[in-house]
Write an enzyme that holds these catalytic residues in place. Structure first.
Site, PDB file in Angstrom:
ATOM      1  N   SER A 166       0.838  -1.205   0.000  1.00 43.94           N
ATOM      2  CA  SER A 166       0.000   0.000   0.000  1.00 43.94           C
ATOM      3  C   SER A 166       0.871   1.253   0.000  1.00 43.94           C
ATOM      4  O   SER A 166       0.579   2.231  -0.687  1.00 43.94           O
ATOM      5  CB  SER A 166      -0.894   0.044   1.241  1.00 43.94           C
ATOM      6  OG  SER A 166      -1.528  -1.183   1.420  1.00 43.94           O
ATOM      7  N   ASP A 172       0.238  -8.810  10.070  1.00 41.25           N
ATOM      8  CA  ASP A 172       1.557  -9.460  10.065  1.00 41.25           C
ATOM      9  C   ASP A 172       2.586  -8.753  10.968  1.00 41.25           C
ATOM     10  O   ASP A 172       3.610  -9.332  11.294  1.00 41.25           O
ATOM     11  CB  ASP A 172       2.119  -9.522   8.638  1.00 41.25           C
ATOM     12  CG  ASP A 172       1.181 -10.235   7.682  1.00 41.25           C
ATOM     13  OD1 ASP A 172       0.336 -11.017   8.162  1.00 41.25           O
ATOM     14  OD2 ASP A 172       1.263  -9.996   6.466  1.00 41.25           O
ATOM     15  N   ARG A 209      -2.790 -34.131  14.189  1.00 43.91           N
ATOM     16  CA  ARG A 209      -3.905 -33.372  13.626  1.00 43.91           C
ATOM     17  C   ARG A 209      -3.388 -31.992  13.226  1.00 43.91           C
ATOM     18  O   ARG A 209      -2.626 -31.364  13.978  1.00 43.91           O
ATOM     19  CB  ARG A 209      -5.014 -33.181  14.656  1.00 43.91           C
ATOM     20  CG  ARG A 209      -5.746 -34.452  14.989  1.00 43.91           C
ATOM     21  CD  ARG A 209      -6.701 -34.841  13.863  1.00 43.91           C
ATOM     22  NE  ARG A 209      -7.549 -35.955  14.235  1.00 43.91           N
ATOM     23  CZ  ARG A 209      -7.215 -37.237  14.185  1.00 43.91           C
ATOM     24  NH1 ARG A 209      -6.010 -37.597  13.801  1.00 43.91           N
ATOM     25  NH2 ARG A 209      -8.069 -38.182  14.537  1.00 43.91           N
TER      26      ARG A 209
HETATM   27  O1  F6P Z   1      -0.818  -9.737   4.836  1.00 42.91           O
HETATM   28  C1  F6P Z   1      -1.933 -10.139   5.561  1.00 42.91           C
HETATM   29  C2  F6P Z   1      -2.298 -11.570   5.247  1.00 42.91           C
HETATM   30  O2  F6P Z   1      -3.411 -11.952   6.024  1.00 42.91           O
HETATM   31  C3  F6P Z   1      -1.166 -12.585   5.450  1.00 42.91           C
HETATM   32  O3  F6P Z   1      -0.961 -12.917   6.802  1.00 42.91           O
HETATM   33  C4  F6P Z   1      -1.629 -13.718   4.594  1.00 42.91           C
HETATM   34  O4  F6P Z   1      -0.551 -14.473   4.115  1.00 42.91           O
HETATM   35  C5  F6P Z   1      -2.294 -12.999   3.438  1.00 42.91           C
HETATM   36  O5  F6P Z   1      -2.649 -11.717   3.892  1.00 42.91           O
HETATM   37  C6  F6P Z   1      -3.522 -13.707   2.950  1.00 42.91           C
HETATM   38  O6  F6P Z   1      -3.917 -13.082   1.798  1.00 42.91           O
HETATM   39  P1  F6P Z   1      -5.187 -13.556   0.959  1.00 42.91           P
HETATM   40  O7  F6P Z   1      -6.385 -13.054   1.709  1.00 42.91           O
HETATM   41  O8  F6P Z   1      -5.029 -12.887  -0.362  1.00 42.91           O
HETATM   42  O9  F6P Z   1      -5.168 -15.039   0.926  1.00 42.91           O
END
Ligand code: F6P
Length: 272
Positions: free
Chosen positions: A54, A77, A196
């Protein structure tokens, strides 16, 4: 946007603006369209809440067009430098903690090994914090080399004692490639072990924000508007040592937040 535009939304997840990743914005024509929309709607400043991508977009856009941009760190993240906190992280971690606590009940009742994958892209913060907060026996993060042999030895010993209750929290970006892969490696070495796997997935990205996230978002939002009013443009606004911290947006793009040495030591002692 007026103050009325944000009435009754503080408790909601998601976005009322419906903003999301947009392929068109990568092209000059897409950015021109965005600029025309901005002018058409009388928008005189942008506050971009997001991460790396962004801010890169904001930087390119503000170089091409005369539109002031302020960047706020918004990502589950927590991998952005120049701030101790990012909007969304606390909520995501609390969701993960709640889910892991629930899974632990089954792990305990059935004396089972669980591998639980959390999000974070190529950062291990969600795994680190949720793993420590739930007392996970092992935490696998991309920032730290995993001694899988050691984990296998620990598990073999638990198998021998018939005390298999064990939670392994794995960041999706860990060196093995996530929870399923870790489980596969363990199964190869200890074929009789019942494993699991639970992938927590997108539940971590939504839901009502935690109190902490609401507070930092309000604080950062307030500062972003102050910046626009004072004519401080193309600035990244974060919080460092409980004080507002400002840096040029282009620097925010370049840097990644790294996990502190202190956390690395703690994770080594508490869950390795
Ligand atoms: O960057 C945020 C995030 O949630 C990451 O933790 C994850 O890998 C990604 O976005 C998931 O992205 P999408 O919703 O495109 O699968």
């Amino acid at each position: 946007m007026e103050s009325r535009s944000v009435a009754n939304i503080i408790q909601r997840g998601g976005t009322i603006l419906k903003t999301s990743r947009c392929k068109e914005f990568f092209t000059p024509a897409g950015r021109k369209k965005a600029y025309n929309n901005i002018k058409k709607h009388g928008i005189d400043g942008l506050v971009i809440i997001g991460g790396d991508g962004s801010f890169k977009g904001a930087q390119i856009f503000s170089n091409e067009y005369d539109i002031p941009c302020i960047g706020l760190p918004g990502t589950i993240d927590k991998d952005i430098a120049g701030t101790d906190f990012t909007i969304g992280f606390d909520t995501a971690v609390n969701t993960a903690v709640e889910a892991i606590d629930k899974i632990r009940d089954t792990a305990d009742a059935h004396d089972r090994l669980f591998v639980i994958e959390v999000m974070g892209r190529d950062a291990g913060y969600i795994a680190l914090h949720s793993g420590i907060a739930t007392g996970a026996e092992n935490i696998l993060i991309p920032e730290k080399k995993t001694d899988i042999e050691d984990i296998v030895v620990q598990l073999a010993e638990k198998e021998r004692r018939k005390k298999l209750m064990n939670i392994i929290v794995v960041a999706e970006g860990d060196e093995f490639g996530g929870g399923n892969e870790v489980a596969k490696v363990i199964k190869e070495r200890l074929p009789l072990l019942e494993v699991r796997v639970s992938i927590l997935g997108h539940i971590q990205r939504g839901g009502s924000p935690s109190c902490f996230d609401r507070l930092i978002a309000s604080r950062m939002g307030y500062s972003a508007v102050e910046c626009l009013i004072q004519g401080k443009y193309n600035v990244f606004v974060g919080i460092v040592n409980n004080r507002m911290h400002y840096m040029p947006l282009n620097e925010a793009v370049k840097k990644k937040q790294r996990i502190s040495d202190e956390w690395m030591k703690i994770v080594k002692i508490l869950a390795s």
